[in-house]
Each structure stands twice: as C-alpha cells, then as structure tokens.
Design an enzyme around this catalytic site. Sequence first.
Site, mmCIF file in Angstrom:
data_model
loop_
_atom_site.group_PDB
_atom_site.id
_atom_site.type_symbol
_atom_site.label_atom_id
_atom_site.label_comp_id
_atom_site.label_asym_id
_atom_site.label_seq_id
_atom_site.Cartn_x
_atom_site.Cartn_y
_atom_site.Cartn_z
ATOM 1 N N GLY A 77 0.825 -1.207 0.000
ATOM 2 C CA GLY A 77 0.000 0.000 0.000
ATOM 3 C C GLY A 77 0.855 1.252 0.000
ATOM 4 O O GLY A 77 2.089 1.197 0.017
ATOM 5 N N THR A 109 -6.706 2.299 10.729
ATOM 6 C CA THR A 109 -7.820 3.001 11.369
ATOM 7 C C THR A 109 -9.140 2.302 11.053
ATOM 8 O O THR A 109 -9.173 1.280 10.382
ATOM 9 C CB THR A 109 -7.886 4.468 10.898
ATOM 10 O OG1 THR A 109 -8.060 4.498 9.473
ATOM 11 C CG2 THR A 109 -6.601 5.201 11.257
ATOM 12 N N ASN A 129 -3.101 7.976 14.499
ATOM 13 C CA ASN A 129 -2.212 8.833 13.721
ATOM 14 C C ASN A 129 -0.820 8.746 14.320
ATOM 15 O O ASN A 129 -0.636 8.948 15.517
ATOM 16 C CB ASN A 129 -2.711 10.280 13.735
ATOM 17 C CG ASN A 129 -1.966 11.158 12.757
ATOM 18 O OD1 ASN A 129 -0.763 11.341 12.860
ATOM 19 N ND2 ASN A 129 -2.675 11.711 11.789
ATOM 20 N N HIS A 157 -8.488 14.630 3.033
ATOM 21 C CA HIS A 157 -7.600 13.541 2.623
ATOM 22 C C HIS A 157 -7.733 13.268 1.135
ATOM 23 O O HIS A 157 -8.650 13.767 0.475
ATOM 24 C CB HIS A 157 -7.898 12.257 3.413
ATOM 25 C CG HIS A 157 -7.333 12.263 4.794
ATOM 26 N ND1 HIS A 157 -8.023 12.769 5.876
ATOM 27 C CD2 HIS A 157 -6.142 11.845 5.277
ATOM 28 C CE1 HIS A 157 -7.283 12.648 6.967
ATOM 29 N NE2 HIS A 157 -6.144 12.086 6.627
ATOM 30 N N HIS A 158 -6.831 12.455 0.632
ATOM 31 C CA HIS A 158 -6.808 12.063 -0.769
ATOM 32 C C HIS A 158 -8.065 11.289 -1.156
ATOM 33 O O HIS A 158 -8.793 10.766 -0.302
ATOM 34 C CB HIS A 158 -5.561 11.222 -1.064
ATOM 35 C CG HIS A 158 -5.428 10.031 -0.164
ATOM 36 N ND1 HIS A 158 -6.042 8.824 -0.431
ATOM 37 C CD2 HIS A 158 -4.764 9.863 1.009
ATOM 38 C CE1 HIS A 158 -5.755 7.966 0.537
ATOM 39 N NE2 HIS A 158 -4.985 8.559 1.426
ATOM 40 N N LYS A 201 -8.855 7.506 0.142
ATOM 41 C CA LYS A 201 -9.061 7.140 1.550
ATOM 42 C C LYS A 201 -10.465 6.584 1.738
ATOM 43 O O LYS A 201 -11.452 7.191 1.306
ATOM 44 C CB LYS A 201 -8.844 8.345 2.459
ATOM 45 C CG LYS A 201 -8.905 7.984 3.942
ATOM 46 C CD LYS A 201 -8.428 9.131 4.823
ATOM 47 C CE LYS A 201 -8.526 8.771 6.304
ATOM 48 N NZ LYS A 201 -7.697 7.608 6.671
#
Length: 249
Positions: free
Chosen positions: A11, A87, A111, A142-143, A146
């Site tokens: 990933g 998460t 985090n 976020h991108h 996600k």
Amino acid sequence: MINVILHGSKGRMGSTLEKIITETNDMNITAGIDNNIDGSEHYKGFTDIMECPLHTDVIIDFSNHTALHKLLYYAQLHHTPIVLATTAFTKEECKAIMDASKKIPIFHSANMSIGINGISKILETLVPLLEKEFHIEIIEKHHSKKLDAPSGTALLLADAINSSCSQKKEYVYGRHDNEDCCDINQMGIHSVRGGTIPGEHSIIFAGPDEIIEIKHTALSRNIFALGALRAARFIVEQNNGLFSMADLI
C-alpha cells in the site's frame, strides 16, 4: 538490528515504510504481507501472514481493519509485538486489540504523527478554557482513495477534546439537512476527499467575536512512517500491554 514484518507492504504507507527502512541502520525488513505480492519485492513476500515462517521482532501494520483478527492470532502465536497504524476499527475489533494486549505488547494510534499527538496535549489545556462559550468544529481533508470518513485522526482529536470537556459534546457528522441551531454541546466533524492530499486537520474554536484555529498539515506520508518506526523501536522494549503515543511523547 530490529527485524520488521510490514503488514500491508504494497500500500501507499507500506511502500513509504519500505523506502525509509532501507535508509536506516537499525532496522531490516524480514517480510512483507499484502494481497498484491507479485514477486518483484526486495523482501520475502506473502499474501497470507499465516504462511510467513520467518522470525521477526515487530510487525508494523498499515493495512485494513478487516485483517485484524488473523494478524492478532499470528502475533500471539509467535509472541510478536505489533504497531497498529490502521484506522476504522469497530468496537468489537477494539475489544479484540485490548484482549490481545494482555498477551503481547501492542502499540496503537490512529495517527503516527508526532505533531498531531502534540496537538492532543495542547487540547488538554485549551478546551477547559473555551468549552462553555466556543463552538468547536473539526474539518479533515484527505486524498480521494481514503476509504474511511471521518478519518481516524479526526476522531482521535474529537475524543481528545471530549475527554477534556466537563460536559461531553455530541458528535455531528456534517450538517446536511440539519436545520437545528448549532448547539454549544455539539461538535461538528466534516470530511473532504480529493486529489492526493496526504492529510489536513483543522480544529476551529468559534466564540463571541473571536476565532481560534489549530491546523495540522501533513506534507508527505513520511511523517506517519517515521512515527511508526519510532513506535516500533519503543514497543520492542515493552512488556505485554496496550500503548499509545501518549506513552511515547
């Protein structure tokens, strides 16, 4: 030398960790676990962690919460410490982590950034001063890839705020179709997704005629990888138990 298994090695975060570990002089990648192992890796790869026979000192997990139970089983079988950086764990999965921590050392943080966890410390002092007069809202960006929303970090910050409140806030996820007045006892949590944003979190304290904003921007994924490696160096020295950034910083 600390031997590491990367769980979720192919990933975005796994690839970042691989690069940084190869540049360190105290860590070595023993194996990588990922569904997308294809033989091109510079380490021994496995699609199933139960197939990995190699000794390791610690497992660093940046995968998916659905892989948790097999990961915990393997770690307990080999009595291997884990750094959990994944998460979106469910309540049942959180309980499984707590139960496993009685048998192995586990480091868990939503985090791995030192900066984000430093903000959590600041909130312990700031929130009690402002909670009665200031509305509190959290915005996270976020991108586009996600999967979870809100982010684990947004919830980490929200929980840090609530733990310092004399009266707990009700979490409101977005305000679409919500025609009620914004209650001082609510805390809005809002998500933005797009592009390649590594991560941005803002906490807004909006009071009578003044606004305080605390903002953290991740400029690259390196900060999460470096935090995970710091956690790995820490957890290999610990006895059984559940640890977090609060124990590290």
